[in-house]
Design a protein around this motif. Structure first.
Motif, PDB file in Angstrom:
ATOM      1  N   LEU A 164      -1.777   8.711 -80.171  1.00 36.72           N
ATOM      2  CA  LEU A 164      -1.931   7.913 -81.388  1.00 36.72           C
ATOM      3  C   LEU A 164      -1.684   6.438 -81.105  1.00 36.72           C
ATOM      4  O   LEU A 164      -2.351   5.572 -81.679  1.00 36.72           O
ATOM      5  N   ALA A 165      -0.752   6.141 -80.205  1.00 34.09           N
ATOM      6  CA  ALA A 165      -0.494   4.746 -79.841  1.00 34.09           C
ATOM      7  C   ALA A 165      -1.721   4.137 -79.175  1.00 34.09           C
ATOM      8  O   ALA A 165      -2.088   2.983 -79.450  1.00 34.09           O
ATOM      9  N   PHE A 199       7.038   4.283 -93.349  1.00 41.60           N
ATOM     10  CA  PHE A 199       5.970   3.372 -93.753  1.00 41.60           C
ATOM     11  C   PHE A 199       5.801   2.343 -92.637  1.00 41.60           C
ATOM     12  O   PHE A 199       6.760   2.033 -91.924  1.00 41.60           O
ATOM     13  N   GLU A 200       4.598   1.810 -92.481  1.00 42.12           N
ATOM     14  CA  GLU A 200       4.391   0.740 -91.518  1.00 42.12           C
ATOM     15  C   GLU A 200       3.194  -0.105 -91.913  1.00 42.12           C
ATOM     16  O   GLU A 200       2.238   0.396 -92.525  1.00 42.12           O
ATOM     17  N   ALA A 201       3.279  -1.389 -91.589  1.00 45.91           N
ATOM     18  CA  ALA A 201       2.171  -2.308 -91.833  1.00 45.91           C
ATOM     19  C   ALA A 201       1.102  -2.070 -90.764  1.00 45.91           C
ATOM     20  O   ALA A 201       1.436  -1.778 -89.611  1.00 45.91           O
ATOM     21  N   PRO A 202      -0.173  -2.184 -91.113  1.00 50.64           N
ATOM     22  CA  PRO A 202      -1.227  -1.877 -90.129  1.00 50.64           C
ATOM     23  C   PRO A 202      -1.170  -2.737 -88.879  1.00 50.64           C
ATOM     24  O   PRO A 202      -1.436  -2.252 -87.782  1.00 50.64           O
ATOM     25  N   ALA A 253      -4.122   1.001 -80.792  1.00 50.21           N
ATOM     26  CA  ALA A 253      -4.227  -0.275 -80.070  1.00 50.21           C
ATOM     27  C   ALA A 253      -5.542  -0.982 -80.372  1.00 50.21           C
ATOM     28  O   ALA A 253      -5.650  -2.195 -80.231  1.00 50.21           O
ATOM     29  N   GLY A 254      -6.558  -0.226 -80.820  1.00 46.63           N
ATOM     30  CA  GLY A 254      -7.846  -0.819 -81.160  1.00 46.63           C
ATOM     31  C   GLY A 254      -7.868  -1.493 -82.519  1.00 46.63           C
ATOM     32  O   GLY A 254      -8.870  -2.110 -82.890  1.00 46.63           O
ATOM     33  N   GLY A 255      -6.759  -1.388 -83.268  1.00 48.19           N
ATOM     34  CA  GLY A 255      -6.689  -2.014 -84.590  1.00 48.19           C
ATOM     35  C   GLY A 255      -6.900  -1.006 -85.700  1.00 48.19           C
ATOM     36  O   GLY A 255      -7.807  -0.173 -85.626  1.00 48.19           O
ATOM     37  N   VAL A 256      -6.046  -1.070 -86.705  1.00 47.68           N
ATOM     38  CA  VAL A 256      -6.105  -0.150 -87.842  1.00 47.68           C
ATOM     39  C   VAL A 256      -5.916  -0.949 -89.122  1.00 47.68           C
ATOM     40  O   VAL A 256      -5.115  -1.894 -89.150  1.00 47.68           O
ATOM     41  N   ARG A 257      -6.620  -0.581 -90.163  1.00 51.57           N
ATOM     42  CA  ARG A 257      -6.492  -1.260 -91.455  1.00 51.57           C
ATOM     43  C   ARG A 257      -5.999  -0.288 -92.519  1.00 51.57           C
ATOM     44  O   ARG A 257      -6.112   0.921 -92.377  1.00 51.57           O
ATOM     45  N   GLY A 258      -5.505  -0.858 -93.601  1.00 54.33           N
ATOM     46  CA  GLY A 258      -5.143  -0.052 -94.768  1.00 54.33           C
ATOM     47  C   GLY A 258      -3.661   0.264 -94.847  1.00 54.33           C
ATOM     48  O   GLY A 258      -2.865  -0.092 -93.983  1.00 54.33           O
ATOM     49  N   GLU A 259      -3.301   0.959 -95.927  1.00 56.52           N
ATOM     50  CA  GLU A 259      -1.918   1.384 -96.140  1.00 56.52           C
ATOM     51  C   GLU A 259      -1.612   2.547 -95.212  1.00 56.52           C
ATOM     52  O   GLU A 259      -2.379   3.502 -95.120  1.00 56.52           O
ATOM     53  N   ILE A 260      -0.463   2.476 -94.524  1.00 60.68           N
ATOM     54  CA  ILE A 260      -0.129   3.457 -93.504  1.00 60.68           C
ATOM     55  C   ILE A 260       1.164   4.192 -93.841  1.00 60.68           C
ATOM     56  O   ILE A 260       2.182   3.571 -94.176  1.00 60.68           O
ATOM     57  N   ALA A 302       2.330  -1.152 -82.081  1.00 63.86           N
ATOM     58  CA  ALA A 302       3.615  -1.406 -81.430  1.00 63.86           C
ATOM     59  C   ALA A 302       4.657  -0.362 -81.829  1.00 63.86           C
ATOM     60  O   ALA A 302       5.458   0.082 -81.000  1.00 63.86           O
ATOM     61  N   THR A 303       4.638   0.036 -83.098  1.00 65.30           N
ATOM     62  CA  THR A 303       5.606   1.026 -83.562  1.00 65.30           C
ATOM     63  C   THR A 303       5.336   2.391 -82.942  1.00 65.30           C
ATOM     64  O   THR A 303       6.264   3.090 -82.521  1.00 65.30           O
ATOM     65  N   LEU A 304       4.080   2.794 -82.865  1.00 66.95           N
ATOM     66  CA  LEU A 304       3.751   4.077 -82.247  1.00 66.95           C
ATOM     67  C   LEU A 304       4.142   4.095 -80.774  1.00 66.95           C
ATOM     68  O   LEU A 304       4.636   5.110 -80.260  1.00 66.95           O
ATOM     69  N   LYS A 305       3.935   2.992 -80.088  1.00 68.09           N
ATOM     70  CA  LYS A 305       4.338   2.913 -78.672  1.00 68.09           C
ATOM     71  C   LYS A 305       5.859   3.016 -78.554  1.00 68.09           C
ATOM     72  O   LYS A 305       6.385   3.719 -77.675  1.00 68.09           O
TER      73      LYS A 305
END
Length: 284
Positions: free
Chosen positions: A212-213, A168-171, A217-224, A176-179
């Motif tokens: 994916l990283a 799980f990860e916060a948007p 980087a452009g910003g993502v919203r919602g539950e991930i 940073a997590t994908l990188k």
């Protein structure tokens, strides 16, 4: 719900929809309507769900979230001892899976209180089956550490994990997590970012971690929910000289010898003693 023959209540863990209220089961509707006590992660969201399901709530509703879980668990155990049933429900998915519930279940088991579950939606298995990655063996790793150093160490420890991994990860931390994952697992490791599962704007984005990283980087919203392929199978090292060299390579980058030995042993499916002996004999 009613108490058991031995006078204790029953603890019921209820799975809540992860996006759409109409994914709720008939059993969940009935359990909410019949409950004596409901422990909810967010009482407002519980009442909103009940309204969406057209289910009247007559139970005593109490809050049960991360910050009050320990104290509330003790209170709920007393209710269970007194013969009253308790239904636990979180905002989405099953209680105890990166949500409150574990402490209460542990305490109930220790007290001999019956524990059961109403199965239902789960972001973990939903993301896994739509990811396109192997599903025969997988592990759930929850939320990665927030601090960069701790996160890097946790991911490094998972670099050789052969099973598909679910996180799980916060948007706002996704990029940073994908990188960090690309750095730890390799930019070419296949993965899937599952966003807003089962909701109107559900999106499944699949590709190598490096790609994916860049996208995130452009910003993502919602539950991930993140799904990452396991480490590819590679022939393991077996010769003492090769094992000693692998440890020395890690030491040269600052890894303590004990940790380096453990990592090389895990990656090659060997007991740590075998790698330790290889290092000692090489040093001699």
């Amino acid at each position: 719900m009613t108490g058991n023959e031995d006078g204790t209540g029953r603890l019921l863990l209820a799975a809540a929809p992860i996006g759409r209220a109409d994914d709720a089961s008939g059993r969940l509707r009935a359990a909410l309507a019949d409950a004596e006590i409901i422990a909810a992660e967010d009482t407002r969201r519980l009442r909103r769900l009940a309204a969406d399901l057209d289910v009247p709530i007559s139970a005593r509703v109490v809050s049960y979230y991360d910050q009050n879980e320990r104290a509330r668990a003790a209170e709920l155990i007393e209710e269970l001892r007194a013969g009253r049933d308790v239904l636990v429900i979180t905002d989405a998915g099953l209680p105890g899976v990166s949500d409150p519930g574990y402490r209460l279940v542990t305490a109930a088991v220790a007290e001999g209180v019956p524990v059961t579950a109403l199965p239902g939606p789960s972001a973990v298995t939903t993301a896994l089956v739509v990811s396109g990655l192997p599903t025969d063996r997988f592990c759930f790793e929850g939320f990665p550490p927030r601090k960069p150093g701790e996160r890097a160490r946790r991911l490094a420890a998972l670099a050789a994990e052969p099973r598909t991994m679910v996180f799980f990860e916060a948007p706002h931390r996704l990029a940073a997590t994908l990188k960090a994952m690309a750095d730890a697992f390799g930019a070419d490791r296949p993965a899937a970012v599952c966003r807003e599962l089962t909701k109107t704007y559900e999106e499944i984005r699949r590709g190598p971690l490096g790609d994916l990283a860049g996208w995130a980087a452009g910003g993502v919203r919602g539950e991930i929910t993140l799904v990452v392929g396991g480490a590819p199978e590679t022939p393991g090292l077996s010769e003492p000289a090769d094992l000693a060299a692998a440890v020395a390579e890690r030491e040269s980058t600052g890894t303590p010898r004990k940790q380096a030995i453990a990592e090389v042993a895990k990656e090659n499916g060997l007991p740590k003693r075998v790698v330790y002996d290889a290092v000692v004999s090489g040093a001699g």
